[in-house]
Design a protein around this motif. Structure first.
Motif, PDB file in Angstrom:
ATOM      1  N   PRO A  48     -35.674  12.722  -6.109  1.00  0.00           N
ATOM      2  CA  PRO A  48     -35.559  11.860  -7.301  1.00  0.00           C
ATOM      3  C   PRO A  48     -34.130  11.800  -7.821  1.00  0.00           C
ATOM      4  N   ALA A  62     -31.909   8.510  -8.147  1.00  0.00           N
ATOM      5  CA  ALA A  62     -31.282   8.139  -9.423  1.00  0.00           C
ATOM      6  C   ALA A  62     -29.787   7.913  -9.226  1.00  0.00           C
ATOM      7  N   ARG A  65     -40.166   4.253  -4.688  1.00  0.00           N
ATOM      8  CA  ARG A  65     -41.442   4.721  -5.204  1.00  0.00           C
ATOM      9  C   ARG A  65     -42.436   4.924  -4.067  1.00  0.00           C
ATOM     10  N   PHE A 123     -40.544   9.402  -7.025  1.00  0.00           N
ATOM     11  CA  PHE A 123     -40.838   9.694  -8.434  1.00  0.00           C
ATOM     12  C   PHE A 123     -42.079  10.574  -8.592  1.00  0.00           C
ATOM     13  N   ASP A 124     -42.620  11.043  -7.456  1.00  0.00           N
ATOM     14  CA  ASP A 124     -43.817  11.889  -7.521  1.00  0.00           C
ATOM     15  C   ASP A 124     -43.551  13.187  -8.265  1.00  0.00           C
ATOM     16  N   LEU A 141     -41.512  13.752 -10.624  1.00  0.00           N
ATOM     17  CA  LEU A 141     -41.061  13.626 -12.017  1.00  0.00           C
ATOM     18  C   LEU A 141     -42.174  14.052 -12.973  1.00  0.00           C
TER      19      LEU A 141
END
Lengths: 343, 300
Positions: B226, B230, B292, B297-298, B300
């Motif tokens: 992630p 980002a 995704r 993003f899992d 997060l």
């Protein structure tokens, strides 16, 4: 019974961090199939010792043998030991089943075999059907069980547990103590359990090593550790104790050495009681009385020293009125005093 | 006053509304407003004779966008953004890993300072400074000469596409400056992601038999992913939209940013400029969907 094999043998093992001797030349043997506890306050070296056995730390000096094999230079991924971490260290991005199967995936075990063994492990730790969940969806006690299942699936020769119950509340902790002990008995793997909780160590262990300032103070069964502590530290760390020393010891024993006498070995009597001739007796004043249900704890001042006395409530209550400030006599048998080293 | 406070205390939803009024207004009016105005513009067209924008629906700008010359600009910008992002990630990861895992508090502070320091001075000044560093008589060619590496430098400059007469007139030089400028935006999110990976996780992997490479692949990388995504959103989108670096470094070949500047400023072709601007938005949208899908993003 034949002599048992040695699972872990430490010789002259030290780990220094700069000037700090986290572990200072210890020797220790843990028998195969034993539930062994390393007990001590924080900073006593018990966790460092565990991490050295796991391979996360390198010894400054000394050797580590696992089932007769030197492993000091072997990296953790080649050591036949597994660890249950204090914070459980479950992989947050994997499901419970993948966490438990991790050791098998590393070893490229076939998928069907993996699934079968994960199911068995989850059944053993009483989490059947939890395989699809993520660690974040579990309670503390459940995470703890997953960590245990993950560490045991490889059938390690030795399982290391680093204060695994520390984060659980009292009730759950007591349940897990019983369960852990039952699992250990069932699978027969050597458990080395690090804790700062003496009651936990006493409840679960076959033998205990008490650590203090990077050294081992004493090794023995819970019975030996409690009934025959060798040092003042052990006597005071495991249970409560009264230490008789100096002038008082000279009067009683003729030597000014230090002696431990457990609170429940002392009988609290009224001042006019008949005292057997071979017993020790001291006159004192009751300073505090705490009723604890099963027993009653009294603090008695004798010549400026303070003694703790514990009596079964059922027995003691009617025999003697516990008025604060009342005079009393402390009576105990000479053979219940234990000489302490180096005090 | 007191009654108003008491009212808000009793009605937390009203308080929340009050709190969010300003940022929401900002988002809706300025952000979404300008965005939709831009998208609408891109579907207008330009009257070739009068030079005026005809406010009627047309896909002419998009047809123009896909003409070979303009599509080249899109591809050039995309390739540069992809290369810059990849290089930033490769350079930033070890640094971020060291900062999160091994550095003492003091060293970590110094490294943070080092990473952030360039952001304190003007972007424009730094790009011009790089122009000098990369020039034929600049620091790099001088350094290469001192080290006897002039041959290596010349070999790089002789490569097709990325080479050129000097580093400051080559895509390779532009790539170096882009990476330099955007690197902090990659280091910081990766570091933040790695800070949240406790050491016990890598120890647990090793404990269960995972060799360092396995541990990296199965534990460290998925948890840092992630952060990498980002960071790449920053480096990728900032490169996609930048017009200063392509106009100062390189051979003046157009990038999306400079095309937008040209069409909306000099040429007055606002619809085409808007169509160019839609490109990065679409690409970033597709990129986020892909990320995704890959599970970025899992965790997060």
């Amino acid at each position: 019974m034949t002599a048992r094999a040695i699972a872990v043998r430490l010789r002259g093992l030290s780990r220094h961090f700069g000037d700090v001797k986290a572990l200072d030349s210890i020797d220790l043997e843990v028998n195969d199939g034993e539930f062994f506890s390393m007990l001590g306050p924080s900073g006593s070296g018990k966790t460092t010792c565990l991490r050295l056995i796991a391979g996360f730390e390198q010894p400054t000096t000394g050797t580590i043998e696992l089932h007769g094999q030197q492993v000091a230079d072997v990296p953790p991924y080649e050591r036949d030991v597994n660890t249950v971490f204090q914070d459980y260290a479950l992989f947050p991005h994997m499901t419970v089943a993948d966490n438990v199967a991790y050791g098998l995936m590393v070893r490229r075990v076939a998928k069907s075999e993996r699934e079968k063994r994960v199911r068995e492990m989850l059944d053993m730790v009483r989490l059947p059907g939890f395989g699809g969940r993520k660690p974040s969806q579990l309670s503390g006690g459940q995470r703890q069980r997953v960590a245990l299942a993950r560490a045991l699936i490889n059938h390690p020769k030795v399982l290391l547990l680093d204060e695994p119950l520390g984060a659980l509340d009292l009730k759950l902790r007591q349940e897990m103590q019983v369960e852990l002990k039952a699992i250990q008995r069932e699978i027969g793997i050597t458990f080395i359990f690090v804790t700062h909780d003496q009651e936990e160590a006493m409840t679960m262990s076959d033998r205990i090593a008490v650590f203090n300032h990077g050294k081992i103070e004493q090794v023995g069964t819970p019975y030996e550790m409690y009934e025959n502590p060798h040092t003042r530290f052990v006597a005071e760390f495991i249970g409560t104790t009264n230490v008789v020393e100096g002038e008082m010891a000279r009067t009683i024993h003729g030597k000014s050495a230090a002696y431990a006498i457990r609170p429940e070995r002392i009988v609290l009597c009224p001042p006019d009681a008949d005292v057997p001739l071979d017993s020790v007796y001291l006159t004192g004043v009751i300073r505090d009385v705490t009723y604890l249900g099963m027993m009653t704890r009294c603090t008695v001042e004798v010549n400026g020293s303070v003694f703790t006395v514990i009596e079964p409530s059922a027995q003691a209550r009617p025999a003697f009125g516990y008025a604060i400030g009342a005079a009393c006599v402390l009576v105990w048998k000479r053979e219940h005093m234990r000489p302490l080293e180096g005090a | 006053m007191r009654r108003a406070v008491n009212f808000l205390y009793a009605h937390p939803n009203a308080a929340l509304l009050l709190l969010l009024l300003l940022p929401m207004a900002w988002l809706v009016i300025f952000y979404l407003g300008s965005l939709s105005a831009m998208v609408v513009q891109s579907f207008y067209s330009l009257d070739d004779f009068s030079g005026r924008v005809i406010p009627e629906f047309s896909v002419f700008s998009y047809q123009e966008l896909f003409s070979p010359a303009n599509f080249d600009v899109v591809l050039r910008t995309l390739s540069m953004a992809a290369a810059v992002t990849l290089a930033s990630a490769v350079i930033a990861f070890p640094l971020a890993y060291f900062m999160a895992r091994y550095a003492s508090a003091r060293i970590k502070g110094l490294l943070f300072l080092g990473v952030m320091l360039p952001l304190w001075s003007s972007y424009l000044v730094r790009v011009y400074a790089w122009k000098l560093i990369l020039a034929n008589e600049g620091m790099i060619s001088w350094g290469a000469e001192q080290l006897g590496l002039t041959g290596v430098l010349n070999w790089i400059l002789s490569l097709p596409v990325i080479g050129g007469p000097s580093l400051s007139f080559s895509y390779f030089g532009m790539f170096i400056v882009f990476v330099y400028i955007w690197l902090p935006y990659m280091v910081l999110p990766i570091n933040a992601a790695l800070e949240r990976v406790p050491k016990s996780l890598t120890e647990a992997s090793a404990d269960l038999g995972g060799r360092p490479r396995y541990t990296f692949r199965k534990v460290v990388l998925p948890l840092a992913f992630p952060g990498i995504v980002a960071g790449s959103i920053f480096t990728f989108s900032l490169t996609l939209g930048d017009y200063i670096i392509p106009s100062i470094i390189g051979d003046s070949a157009r990038f999306i940013g400079s095309a937008v500047l040209l069409y909306q400023g000099t040429a007055g072709n606002l619809p085409l400029a808007a169509a160019f601007t839609v490109v990065p938005i679409v690409i970033m949208g597709a990129y986020l969907l892909l990320a995704r899908r890959l599970g970025a993003f899992d965790a997060l």
